[in-house]
Design an enzyme around this catalytic site. Structure first.
Site, PDB file in Angstrom:
ATOM      1  N   HIS A  78     -58.382  -9.306 -56.295  1.00  0.00           N
ATOM      2  CA  HIS A  78     -57.496 -10.464 -56.362  1.00  0.00           C
ATOM      3  C   HIS A  78     -57.615 -11.083 -57.745  1.00  0.00           C
ATOM      4  O   HIS A  78     -58.553 -10.798 -58.501  1.00  0.00           O
ATOM      5  CB  HIS A  78     -57.809 -11.481 -55.257  1.00  0.00           C
ATOM      6  CG  HIS A  78     -59.148 -12.142 -55.383  1.00  0.00           C
ATOM      7  ND1 HIS A  78     -60.334 -11.452 -55.251  1.00  0.00           N
ATOM      8  CD2 HIS A  78     -59.501 -13.435 -55.639  1.00  0.00           C
ATOM      9  CE1 HIS A  78     -61.347 -12.287 -55.414  1.00  0.00           C
ATOM     10  NE2 HIS A  78     -60.882 -13.499 -55.662  1.00  0.00           N
ATOM     11  N   HIS A  80     -58.571 -13.740 -59.393  1.00  0.00           N
ATOM     12  CA  HIS A  80     -59.467 -14.830 -59.768  1.00  0.00           C
ATOM     13  C   HIS A  80     -60.299 -14.328 -60.947  1.00  0.00           C
ATOM     14  O   HIS A  80     -60.690 -13.162 -60.974  1.00  0.00           O
ATOM     15  CB  HIS A  80     -60.428 -15.181 -58.620  1.00  0.00           C
ATOM     16  CG  HIS A  80     -60.093 -16.441 -57.878  1.00  0.00           C
ATOM     17  ND1 HIS A  80     -60.466 -16.640 -56.569  1.00  0.00           N
ATOM     18  CD2 HIS A  80     -59.427 -17.569 -58.247  1.00  0.00           C
ATOM     19  CE1 HIS A  80     -60.064 -17.835 -56.170  1.00  0.00           C
ATOM     20  NE2 HIS A  80     -59.432 -18.422 -57.167  1.00  0.00           N
ATOM     21  N   ASP A  82     -63.331 -14.488 -61.870  1.00  0.00           N
ATOM     22  CA  ASP A  82     -64.616 -13.788 -61.701  1.00  0.00           C
ATOM     23  C   ASP A  82     -64.405 -12.310 -61.329  1.00  0.00           C
ATOM     24  O   ASP A  82     -65.342 -11.519 -61.411  1.00  0.00           O
ATOM     25  CB  ASP A  82     -65.561 -14.491 -60.707  1.00  0.00           C
ATOM     26  CG  ASP A  82     -64.936 -14.864 -59.397  1.00  0.00           C
ATOM     27  OD1 ASP A  82     -63.719 -15.097 -59.340  1.00  0.00           O
ATOM     28  OD2 ASP A  82     -65.678 -14.944 -58.388  1.00  0.00           O
ATOM     29  N   HIS A  83     -63.171 -11.944 -61.006  1.00  0.00           N
ATOM     30  CA  HIS A  83     -62.870 -10.559 -60.620  1.00  0.00           C
ATOM     31  C   HIS A  83     -61.996  -9.826 -61.642  1.00  0.00           C
ATOM     32  O   HIS A  83     -61.848  -8.610 -61.551  1.00  0.00           O
ATOM     33  CB  HIS A  83     -62.184 -10.542 -59.250  1.00  0.00           C
ATOM     34  CG  HIS A  83     -63.038 -11.130 -58.175  1.00  0.00           C
ATOM     35  ND1 HIS A  83     -63.699 -10.377 -57.232  1.00  0.00           N
ATOM     36  CD2 HIS A  83     -63.388 -12.430 -57.938  1.00  0.00           C
ATOM     37  CE1 HIS A  83     -64.414 -11.175 -56.455  1.00  0.00           C
ATOM     38  NE2 HIS A  83     -64.234 -12.429 -56.862  1.00  0.00           N
ATOM     39  N   HIS A 168     -57.941 -15.301 -48.489  1.00  0.00           N
ATOM     40  CA  HIS A 168     -58.655 -16.023 -49.552  1.00  0.00           C
ATOM     41  C   HIS A 168     -57.716 -17.027 -50.218  1.00  0.00           C
ATOM     42  O   HIS A 168     -57.433 -16.950 -51.402  1.00  0.00           O
ATOM     43  CB  HIS A 168     -59.172 -14.992 -50.556  1.00  0.00           C
ATOM     44  CG  HIS A 168     -60.051 -15.536 -51.638  1.00  0.00           C
ATOM     45  ND1 HIS A 168     -61.151 -16.320 -51.392  1.00  0.00           N
ATOM     46  CD2 HIS A 168     -60.000 -15.377 -52.994  1.00  0.00           C
ATOM     47  CE1 HIS A 168     -61.735 -16.622 -52.538  1.00  0.00           C
ATOM     48  NE2 HIS A 168     -61.050 -16.078 -53.527  1.00  0.00           N
ATOM     49  N   ASP A 191     -62.965 -11.156 -52.004  1.00  0.00           N
ATOM     50  CA  ASP A 191     -63.263 -12.509 -51.541  1.00  0.00           C
ATOM     51  C   ASP A 191     -62.421 -12.807 -50.308  1.00  0.00           C
ATOM     52  O   ASP A 191     -61.205 -12.588 -50.310  1.00  0.00           O
ATOM     53  CB  ASP A 191     -62.910 -13.543 -52.619  1.00  0.00           C
ATOM     54  CG  ASP A 191     -63.909 -13.546 -53.761  1.00  0.00           C
ATOM     55  OD1 ASP A 191     -64.790 -12.666 -53.790  1.00  0.00           O
ATOM     56  OD2 ASP A 191     -63.794 -14.435 -54.633  1.00  0.00           O
ATOM     57  N   HIS A 262     -71.535 -10.784 -54.357  1.00  0.00           N
ATOM     58  CA  HIS A 262     -70.749 -11.992 -54.672  1.00  0.00           C
ATOM     59  C   HIS A 262     -71.477 -13.203 -54.077  1.00  0.00           C
ATOM     60  O   HIS A 262     -70.916 -14.001 -53.323  1.00  0.00           O
ATOM     61  CB  HIS A 262     -69.335 -11.853 -54.112  1.00  0.00           C
ATOM     62  CG  HIS A 262     -68.353 -12.877 -54.619  1.00  0.00           C
ATOM     63  ND1 HIS A 262     -68.368 -14.188 -54.199  1.00  0.00           N
ATOM     64  CD2 HIS A 262     -67.326 -12.788 -55.492  1.00  0.00           C
ATOM     65  CE1 HIS A 262     -67.375 -14.847 -54.778  1.00  0.00           C
ATOM     66  NE2 HIS A 262     -66.739 -14.030 -55.579  1.00  0.00           N
TER      67      HIS A 262
HETATM   68 ZN   LIG Z   1     -64.916 -14.455 -56.448  1.00  0.00          ZN
HETATM   69 ZN   LIG Z   2     -61.816 -15.419 -55.405  1.00  0.00          ZN
END
Ligand SMILES: [Zn+2]
Ligand SMILES: [Zn+2]
Length: 297
Positions: A78, A80, A82-83, A168, A191, A262
């Site tokens: 997805h 975001h 952090d990904h 999410h 997530d 995570h």
């Molecule tokens: Zn995340």
């Molecule tokens: Zn996320």
């Protein structure tokens, strides 16, 4: 420096051809001392299937001993940061490390636009290296596929990849991916809140890598120093899955090994490894592994 041959191994598939290495196991985009942002790699027949591209993913692949030139597929769960923060950098840096073959990238919109803009942003360097270092053009190597629904993603001689839409909010769509190889089945949750679709996707899998939140008090400590603490806590708690709930999902899916990754919080001396394990075991009878960067499973 950690050599891949020295990486700790757990689970039941030590001699199998399919390797799963956790590259980054801390949840959230804030850079940390002890854990990288979310990413993992599955290696089958010398081809690397990378799932998520958190900050530092190319460096973590090097530390894991996976040649960057073996990069074959990239899956983004997805959008975001952090990904996806190093999605473009993974492609660019793999190319500088000798990649000369096709890479397929899969994930939610706007993956196509992100790819185009990334190459535009880095066009000077790419053009210069092609002219100066006799490299193959990078852009034609990268084939982007935007996903908007679950189902079969891609199948080759080594791996069958399927996806499920997980939950999410407000990030839509968000995917979990399942990899079925000749010797193993591995699911990465991405997530998600507790998700029936994820449980179906993970049905009978050997390994489920599941995101995990400890509890609300730990989130309070995590956000204590930021100005938007109340809203951030509300966001974290409502969009993720506790370790206990991850265990419940793993039990219902009938997986063999549950890997907590995570981790939120990723660095909190009040939440020990045993506490993560105990939380997951509340409802799960299988093997529980607490994720650590560069752990091979
Ligand atoms: Zn995340
Ligand atoms: Zn996320």
């Amino acid at each position: 420096m950690v050599a891949s041959a020295c990486l700790p191994r757990v689970g039941t598939a030590q001699d199998s051809k399919t390797r799963l290495i956790l590259l980054g196991t801390g949840g959230g985009p804030r850079p940390r001392r002890s854990s990288s942002a979310p990413a993992q790699v599955i290696v089958v027949n010398n081809a690397a299937y990378v799932v998520d591209c958190g900050d530092g993913v190319a460096r973590q692949l090097v530390l894991a001993g996976v040649p960057l030139a073996q990069l074959r597929h990239v899956f983004v769960t997805h959008q975001h940061s952090d990904h996806n923060a190093d999605y473009g950098n993974l492609l660019l840096l793999a190319w500088t490390a000798g990649l000369r073959t096709r890479v397929d990238a899969w994930g939610p919109p706007p993956l196509e636009q992100m790819t185009t803009l990334f190459f535009e942003m880095n066009s000077y360097d790419i053009r210069t290296r092609i002219a100066d270092e006799d490299r193959v053009p990078l852009r034609p190597l990268i084939h982007v596929h935007e996903l908007i629904d679950g189902g079969l993603v891609v199948e080759d001689d080594s791996v069958r990849v399927t996806a499920a839409l997980v939950d999410h909010p407000p990030v839509v769509p968000a995917f979990a991916y399942r990899f079925d190889t000749p010797d193993r089945s591995i699911v990465v949750s991405g997530d998600t809140k507790p998700s029936e679709a994820l449980i179906e996707l993970a049905r009978g899998a050997d390994v489920l890598v599941h995101e995990a939140l400890y509890d609300a008090a730990a989130v309070d400590r995590l956000v204590a120093a930021v100005p938007n603490a109340a809203r951030l806590k509300q966001s974290i708690v409502s969009h993720h899955t506790t370790a206990e709930e991850a265990g419940r999902s793993a039990q219902r899916a009938g997986v063999g090994t549950l890997v907590l990754s995570h981790l939120i919080p990723a660095e909190d001396s009040l939440v020990t490894e045993q506490m993560w394990i105990d939380a997951a075991r509340t409802h799960f009878a299988g093997t529980v592994v607490v994720g650590k960067d560069l752990l091979e499973i």
